[in-house]
Scaffold this active site. Structure first.
Site, PDB file in Angstrom:
ATOM      1  N   ASP A 123       0.766  -1.239   0.000  1.00  0.00           N
ATOM      2  CA  ASP A 123       0.000   0.000   0.000  1.00  0.00           C
ATOM      3  C   ASP A 123       0.803   1.298   0.000  1.00  0.00           C
ATOM      4  OD1 ASP A 123      -1.792  -2.044   0.382  1.00  0.00           O
ATOM      5  OD2 ASP A 123      -3.098  -0.880   1.677  1.00  0.00           O
ATOM      6  N   LYS A 124       1.724   1.479   0.941  1.00  0.00           N
ATOM      7  CA  LYS A 124       2.443   2.748   1.026  1.00  0.00           C
ATOM      8  C   LYS A 124       3.818   2.691   0.379  1.00  0.00           C
ATOM      9  CE  LYS A 124      -1.093   4.051   3.151  1.00  0.00           C
ATOM     10  NZ  LYS A 124      -1.718   2.726   3.074  1.00  0.00           N
ATOM     11  N   CYS A 195      -2.642  -8.322  -1.878  1.00  0.00           N
ATOM     12  CA  CYS A 195      -3.979  -8.915  -1.764  1.00  0.00           C
ATOM     13  C   CYS A 195      -4.734  -8.867  -3.088  1.00  0.00           C
ATOM     14  CB  CYS A 195      -4.760  -8.227  -0.656  1.00  0.00           C
ATOM     15  SG  CYS A 195      -4.081  -8.563   0.987  1.00  0.00           S
ATOM     16  N   GLU A 492      -7.220   3.878   8.139  1.00  0.00           N
ATOM     17  CA  GLU A 492      -8.196   3.250   7.256  1.00  0.00           C
ATOM     18  C   GLU A 492      -9.339   2.681   8.084  1.00  0.00           C
ATOM     19  OE1 GLU A 492      -5.421   1.861   3.505  1.00  0.00           O
ATOM     20  OE2 GLU A 492      -6.118   0.339   4.921  1.00  0.00           O
ATOM     21  N   SER A 518      -9.688   1.472   3.378  1.00  0.00           N
ATOM     22  CA  SER A 518      -8.870   0.464   2.729  1.00  0.00           C
ATOM     23  C   SER A 518      -9.342   0.279   1.298  1.00  0.00           C
ATOM     24  CB  SER A 518      -8.999  -0.863   3.486  1.00  0.00           C
ATOM     25  OG  SER A 518      -8.554  -1.935   2.702  1.00  0.00           O
TER      26      SER A 518
END
Length: 619
Positions: A123-124, A195, A492, A518
């Site tokens: 994600d980041k 994911c 999130e 999210s």
């Protein structure tokens, strides 16, 4: 003509000490004339999207050396948002983006590297490295670890395709047996990789393709598939090629800021809207544009969201398709190809691998007669169906590509899932600077919605109220003081949205926050409300039972309270003095690291970027 940056440390008698140290890393006389390519890896055993990256940095490094460069690998941190979710760990997720960007800048500039290969995934990490690459503006190529295979399980005689969110939802559903919950938990995340749905990690990796900074297939080719190895090898070769083009041929067109232009950012957000990407991508694209010096704002996103249709619907917006299905249908390039046919794309922008995006589409869009056999073969890469943490461990192929643009995973303009795009910006008195909703995940029956506010001063309070039955059908759950500054860290809200689903309220309630969601979130979930509560936003003045009106088709969000009453509430808030614009009765320990982040960060409408004037001006 620019000189290799690395000559600062490798050329001249006075650099004997630096060269001595370089020699201790394995460099030889002949290496001091070659470009030094930094390989920014992000291996960690904490994150399934990064657990398989340990040896991939050296795979790229060896290919750089074969191509005539010198490779030097280093690592950044990586936070797993799913594991950090729902507790104090999530406060650190967004701040880690800046830490990653800074760490790449520090390593590259401290050692005067000439070019950069970014091995990211989750994600980041991708946005952090993207910010760094645009800040540094040296030749750079992105290659991600790749998506996870979707989970598969047989329940009640039917095969279900799963992801992380399924495990969260069923665990909170009292109707599900412990046995079924355990089965889904063990099956939801079967392999290494990011994911398996169109969550934040995969959304961002797709966007690097649209920005022109990664190779075709980067966003969708599975982590487990042997074909992905070629992306890593080509990234290494390409980094050396781009370095030589810039430093030896004075070709500035290969630099990240030349590639990621305003038009490229428009292409990226058009892709994002068309594929129904995570709302977090808005935050990260704004931050990346800031680093690139590109004046790309929420108003541009709003403008484009009104004309781009939703061409791809993937988990969490539907359980029918996951990233492996997007890949079979041609991946990012196929979606861009449909936008191109509708005249909604800038074809002339360059990429790291092709002279223009248009040329790349002609070669890689599997629905074009000009598509190469290599392209058709690449997009046949299929899931292996075997749990593993090993990259490139399987070679299974689909028997046929998904070329169906009428009923398949990716649609053409005429057969779009909806003519309204997958993301929208809403404005109104509750969000004067805007807020974001993932329309691809909203049931069409609640695109227009109004209801009484259930006001929560934190995510924890909201979770407690939802699980204890205090949230009813028709309510608007409002979670505030969770923005970049108010959290701090802009948590999130995946657990609140997941628990609404588990209680059967996913299509009967709305959730509004100055925090974020999210990529696994769906439903009427509106985030990034700006200005946030801690900055004096109207969201701080909402009281229990106030009516909130949401109109997605008309891009409107409104707090139905009179101006006179709001003025009275604002005066009462200001009367709290030093405690004004802070949550009441919330006990949340904040570390010095997070306090420093809060002191410098800005609103979600600006991408949550740092603004040093906020602390320099106080001196």
């Amino acid at each position: 003509m620019p000189q290799y940056r690395s000559r600062t440390t490798t050329y001249g008698r006075n650099m004997a000490g630096a060269r001595a140290l370089w020699r201790a890393t394995g460099m030889k006389d002949e290496d001091f004339e070659k470009p030094i390519i930094a390989v920014a890896n992000s291996f960690t055993q904490f994150v399934p999207g990064h657990v398989h990256l340990k040896d991939l940095g050296q795979l790229v490094a060896r290919e750089i050396e074969r191509a005539g460069g010198v490779a030097k690998e280093f690592n950044t941190i990586a936070v797993d948002d799913g594991i950090a979710m729902g507790h104090g760990g999530m406060l650190y997720s967004l701040p880690s983006r800046d830490l990653i960007a800074d760490s790449v800048e520090y390593m590259v500039n401290a050692h005067c590297a000439d070019a950069l290969v970014c091995i990211s995934n989750c994600d980041k990490i991708t946005p952090g490295m993207l910010m760094a690459a645009l800040r540094l503006n040296i030749p750079a190529v992105f290659v991600s670890g790749g998506p996870m295979e979707a989970g598969k399980v047989i329940l009640n005689g039917e095969e279900r395709h799963l992801d992380l969110v399924d495990a969260m939802v069923v665990a909170a559903d009292d109707r599900e047996s412990d046995e079924d919950v355990a089965t889904i938990e063990r099956s939801a995340c079967p392999t290494c990789g990011s994911c398996s749905g169109m969550f934040t990690a995969n959304s961002m990796n797709c966007l690097t393709e649209a920005l022109g900074l990664s190779l075709p297939g980067n966003g969708s080719l599975l982590a487990t598939h042997g074909d992905r190895k070629e992306l890593f090898l080509e990234a290494g070769r390409l980094a050396v090629k781009l370095a030589k083009q810039y430093y030896e041929q004075d070709d500035e067109s290969v630099l990240p800021r030349s590639i990621a232009s305003f038009k490229a950012f428009e292409n990226a957000i058009c892709l994002d809207i068309a594929m129904g990407g995570s709302t977090n991508t808005v935050l990260h694209l704004l931050a990346a544009a800031h680093e690139a010096g590109v004046d790309f704002t929420m108003k541009d996103i709003d403008r484009l969201s009104r004309k781009i249709p939703n061409l791809c619907k993937v988990a969490p917006s539907t359980q029918k398709y996951h990233m492996e299905d997007v890949h079979r249908a041609g991946g990012v390039i196929a979606i861009l190809g449909e936008l191109d046919r509708a005249g909604l794309l800038h074809r002339e922008v360059p990429t790291v691998h092709s002279p223009s995006l248009g040329a790349a589409l002609d070669q890689w869009d599997i629905n074009r007669e000009t598509a190469t056999e290599e392209a058709k073969s690449r997009y046949l890469a299929a899931p292996g169906g075997v749990p593993t943490q090993e990259a490139f461990s399987q070679s299974k192929r689909w028997t046929a590509l998904d070329l169906d643009r009428e009923n398949g995973c990716i649609r053409d303009i005429e057969h779009a899932y909806s003519q309204d795009g997958g993301l929208a910006v809403l404005y109104g008195n509750l969000a004067e600077q805007g807020c974001i909703v993932k329309t691809a995940g909203v049931d069409e029956n609640i695109l227009v919605f109004s209801g009484p506010a259930v006001v929560c001063e934190s995510q924890d309070e909201a979770v407690n109220w939802i699980l204890n039955g205090r949230v009813k059908e028709g309510d608007v759950v409002l979670i505030r003081y969770e923005g970049p500054r108010g959290g701090p860290g802009m948590q999130e809200m995946l657990y609140p949205t997941s628990y609404l689903k588990s209680k059967g309220l996913g299509k009967a309630c709305a959730l509004i926050t100055d925090g974020r969601f999210s990529g696994g979130t769906s439903g009427l979930s509106i985030g990034h409300v700006s200005p946030e509560a801690a900055e004096g936003g109207l969201i701080a003045l909402v009281e229990q039972g106030d009516r909130i009106e949401i109109d997605i088709p008309n891009r409107r969000i409104h707090l139905a309270v009179s101006e006179e009453e709001l003025a009275h509430r604002r005066a009462a808030m200001e009367a709290r003095g030093d405690q004004a614009w802070t949550p009441k009765d919330r006990d949340r320990p904040i570390s010095q690291a997070l306090q420093a982040y809060a002191a410098m960060t800005t609103s979600a409408a600006r991408g949550g970027v740092r603004d040093l004037s906020q602390i320099l001006g106080s001196r």
